[in-house]
Design an enzyme around this catalytic site. Structure first.
Site, mmCIF file in Angstrom:
data_model
loop_
_atom_site.group_PDB
_atom_site.id
_atom_site.type_symbol
_atom_site.label_atom_id
_atom_site.label_comp_id
_atom_site.label_asym_id
_atom_site.label_seq_id
_atom_site.Cartn_x
_atom_site.Cartn_y
_atom_site.Cartn_z
ATOM 1 N N PHE A 2 53.417 34.752 -9.508
ATOM 2 C CA PHE A 2 54.678 35.388 -9.115
ATOM 3 C C PHE A 2 55.823 34.403 -9.353
ATOM 4 C CE2 PHE A 2 55.833 33.231 -5.104
ATOM 5 C CZ PHE A 2 54.676 32.520 -4.858
ATOM 6 N N ASP A 9 58.113 27.274 3.627
ATOM 7 C CA ASP A 9 59.278 27.359 2.759
ATOM 8 C C ASP A 9 58.973 26.547 1.501
ATOM 9 O OD1 ASP A 9 61.836 28.852 3.226
ATOM 10 O OD2 ASP A 9 62.576 27.056 2.209
ATOM 11 N N ASP A 52 56.329 31.204 -11.788
ATOM 12 C CA ASP A 52 55.041 30.802 -12.389
ATOM 13 C C ASP A 52 55.035 30.852 -13.925
ATOM 14 O OD1 ASP A 52 53.791 30.101 -10.064
ATOM 15 O OD2 ASP A 52 52.623 31.936 -9.865
HETATM 16 P P1 ITT Z 1 59.499 34.111 2.774
HETATM 17 O O1 ITT Z 1 60.742 33.274 2.973
HETATM 18 O O2 ITT Z 1 59.587 35.447 3.426
HETATM 19 O O3 ITT Z 1 58.239 33.348 3.111
HETATM 20 P P2 ITT Z 1 60.316 33.933 -0.005
HETATM 21 O O4 ITT Z 1 59.726 34.401 -1.293
HETATM 22 O O5 ITT Z 1 61.746 34.299 0.270
HETATM 23 O O6 ITT Z 1 59.358 34.438 1.191
HETATM 24 P P3 ITT Z 1 61.065 31.135 0.053
HETATM 25 O O7 ITT Z 1 62.337 31.377 0.785
HETATM 26 O O8 ITT Z 1 60.199 29.982 0.473
HETATM 27 O O9 ITT Z 1 60.087 32.392 0.087
HETATM 28 O O10 ITT Z 1 61.428 31.031 -1.479
HETATM 29 C C1 ITT Z 1 60.610 30.399 -2.359
HETATM 30 C C2 ITT Z 1 60.869 30.950 -3.760
HETATM 31 O O11 ITT Z 1 60.460 29.935 -4.698
HETATM 32 C C3 ITT Z 1 59.993 32.171 -4.058
HETATM 33 O O12 ITT Z 1 60.641 33.382 -3.759
HETATM 34 C C4 ITT Z 1 59.725 32.011 -5.564
HETATM 35 O O13 ITT Z 1 60.802 32.515 -6.303
HETATM 36 C C5 ITT Z 1 59.692 30.488 -5.716
HETATM 37 N N1 ITT Z 1 58.318 30.009 -5.561
HETATM 38 C C6 ITT Z 1 57.757 29.377 -4.493
HETATM 39 N N2 ITT Z 1 56.466 29.133 -4.698
HETATM 40 C C7 ITT Z 1 56.183 29.605 -5.922
HETATM 41 C C8 ITT Z 1 55.013 29.669 -6.696
HETATM 42 O O14 ITT Z 1 53.858 29.216 -6.250
HETATM 43 N N3 ITT Z 1 55.098 30.233 -7.890
HETATM 44 C C9 ITT Z 1 56.257 30.715 -8.369
HETATM 45 N N4 ITT Z 1 57.405 30.720 -7.708
HETATM 46 C C10 ITT Z 1 57.372 30.174 -6.478
#
Ligand code: ITT
Length: 191
Positions: free
Chosen positions: A140, A65, A143
């Site tokens: 994504f 997460d 970023d």
């Molecule tokens: P899962 O829960 O299915 O793993 P998710 O995309 O919904 O996928 P999260 O609930 O952990 O994942 O949400 C994290 C969000 O934070 C993600 O959707 C991005 O919008 C943002 N995020 C996390 N890491 C990132 C990164 O390396 N670069 C850009 N945005 C990021």
């Protein structure tokens, strides 16, 4: 050696695999959905999801997460980053910061491994700031608006994937997992 990764985000899977390949570990998409509770704590969300996925799958797995925490917004969107990205996106965060001098922000990532008797958390943080406007085409999510400390003013989207992994919250957390598996966790994995 292979371990399941319960995620619906293929970008996370690709980034995590590029990091763990250095440790001889391959993450496979889990055939079960990640269950996501609402909480202010990334660790609580990830632990709950890992325990639930392990109960249903019965094989070693990881869950991750992550979120973007903006200082002048009191940490928003934090654990709600996925929803906020889908609703207001990068443009929405830029608008919320229009009248703010403090643009400091950080990404946080909690990776939880569940397998055998182990439930282990690995945390990674990347400090930086929110750019004035989106820049770059890689990566994504948020970023294009996140300028990471020590990257010469470039956003995560302007870095090559290997450069992002070297400094990112995800890179730090998955490298810590990889080091732990190399040291002690091999007996818990699939092959
Ligand atoms: P899962 O829960 O299915 O793993 P998710 O995309 O919904 O996928 P999260 O609930 O952990 O994942 O949400 C994290 C969000 O934070 C993600 O959707 C991005 O919008 C943002 N995020 C996390 N890491 C990132 C990164 O390396 N670069 C850009 N945005 C990021």
């Amino acid at each position: 050696m292979e371990i399941y990764f319960a995620t619906g985000n293929l970008h996370k899977l690709a980034e995590a695999n590029s990091i763990l390949s250095e440790f001889g570990v391959l993450l496979k998409p889990a055939p079960s959905q990640k269950i996501e509770i609402q909480s202010d704590s990334l660790e609580e969300i990830a632990r709950y999801a890992a325990e639930a996925a392990y109960r249903s799958l019965g094989s070693p797995l990881v869950v991750e997460d992550s979120g973007l925490f903006v200082e002048s917004l009191n940490g928003f969107p934090g654990p709600y980053s996925s929803y906020v990205y889908k609703t207001i996106g990068c443009g929405g965060i830029l608008r919320l910061l229009e009248d703010k001098c403090n643009r400091a922000a950080r990404f946080e990532c909690v990776v939880v491994y569940a397998g055998g008797d182990s439930l282990r958390s690995f945390v990674g943080v990347a400090n930086g700031s929110i750019a004035e406007s989106p820049r770059g085409s890689g990566g994504f999510g948020f970023d294009p608006i996140f300028v990471c400390e020590g990257c010469g003013g470039r956003t995560f989207s302007e870095l090559r994937p290997s450069e992002k992994s070297a400094v990112s919250h995800r890179g730090r957390a998955f490298r810590a997992l990889g080091e732990w598996i190399s040291r002690s966790g091999r007996e818990h994995t699939l092959k």
